[in-house]
Design a protein around this motif. Structure first.
Motif, PDB file in Angstrom:
ATOM      1  N   GLU A 211       7.035   0.839   6.467  1.00 13.12           N
ATOM      2  CA  GLU A 211       8.256   1.800   6.182  1.00 13.12           C
ATOM      3  C   GLU A 211       7.858   3.125   6.900  1.00 13.12           C
ATOM      4  N   ASN A 212       6.742   3.538   6.866  1.00 10.11           N
ATOM      5  CA  ASN A 212       6.248   4.822   7.952  1.00 10.11           C
ATOM      6  C   ASN A 212       6.591   4.622   9.178  1.00 10.11           C
TER       7      ASN A 212
ATOM      8  N   ASP B 248       1.634  -4.095  -0.847  1.00  7.21           N
ATOM      9  CA  ASP B 248       1.918  -2.607  -0.830  1.00  7.21           C
ATOM     10  C   ASP B 248       1.681  -2.055   0.229  1.00  7.21           C
ATOM     11  N   ARG B 249       0.468  -1.751   0.478  1.00  7.80           N
ATOM     12  CA  ARG B 249       0.067  -0.916   1.644  1.00  7.80           C
ATOM     13  C   ARG B 249       0.523  -1.364   3.223  1.00  7.80           C
ATOM     14  N   ARG B 250       0.778  -2.766   3.209  1.00  6.97           N
ATOM     15  CA  ARG B 250       1.526  -3.138   4.338  1.00  6.97           C
ATOM     16  C   ARG B 250       2.865  -2.847   4.322  1.00  6.97           C
ATOM     17  N   ALA B 251       3.512  -2.875   3.456  1.00  5.80           N
ATOM     18  CA  ALA B 251       5.094  -2.485   3.213  1.00  5.80           C
ATOM     19  C   ALA B 251       5.040  -0.995   3.398  1.00  5.80           C
ATOM     20  N   GLU B 252       4.375  -0.342   3.006  1.00  6.91           N
ATOM     21  CA  GLU B 252       4.236   1.249   3.049  1.00  6.91           C
ATOM     22  C   GLU B 252       3.924   1.706   4.491  1.00  6.91           C
ATOM     23  N   ARG B 253       3.023   0.961   5.246  1.00  8.03           N
ATOM     24  CA  ARG B 253       2.760   1.305   6.564  1.00  8.03           C
ATOM     25  C   ARG B 253       4.153   0.928   7.565  1.00  8.03           C
TER      26      ARG B 253
END
Length: 80
Positions: A49-50, A42-47
């Motif tokens: 996405e940002n 999830d952190r990789r996906a959020e990064r």
């Protein structure tokens, strides 16, 4: 206090609390591993996405500059 060796023929057996605790550790480790995997994903996906959103904002700002439309700058005074 001196430590002596056990008498000959002594057979060491597992301690009962240890035998009872081992089955509890395996599911706990599996659950911790799955939770850790989900957090990292999830952190990789959020990064990502940002970073994608920032790239789109940069592209939009560059397009606006090329077309002569400046985006209103944010002022420190707020909306006046």
């Amino acid at each position: 206090m001196t430590v002596t060796e056990p008498p000959p023929g002594t057979v060491w057996m597992a301690d009962h609390p240890l035998i009872l605790a081992v089955p509890a550790f395996v599911p706990a480790l599996i659950i911790a591993g799955v939770v850790g995997f989900i957090v990292v994903r999830d952190r990789r996906a959020e990064r990502a996405e940002n970073e994608e959103a920032a790239a789109q904002d940069d592209l939009a700002a560059a397009n606006d500059r090329e077309e002569g439309r400046g985006r209103p700058e944010k002022s420190d005074e707020g909306d006046v």
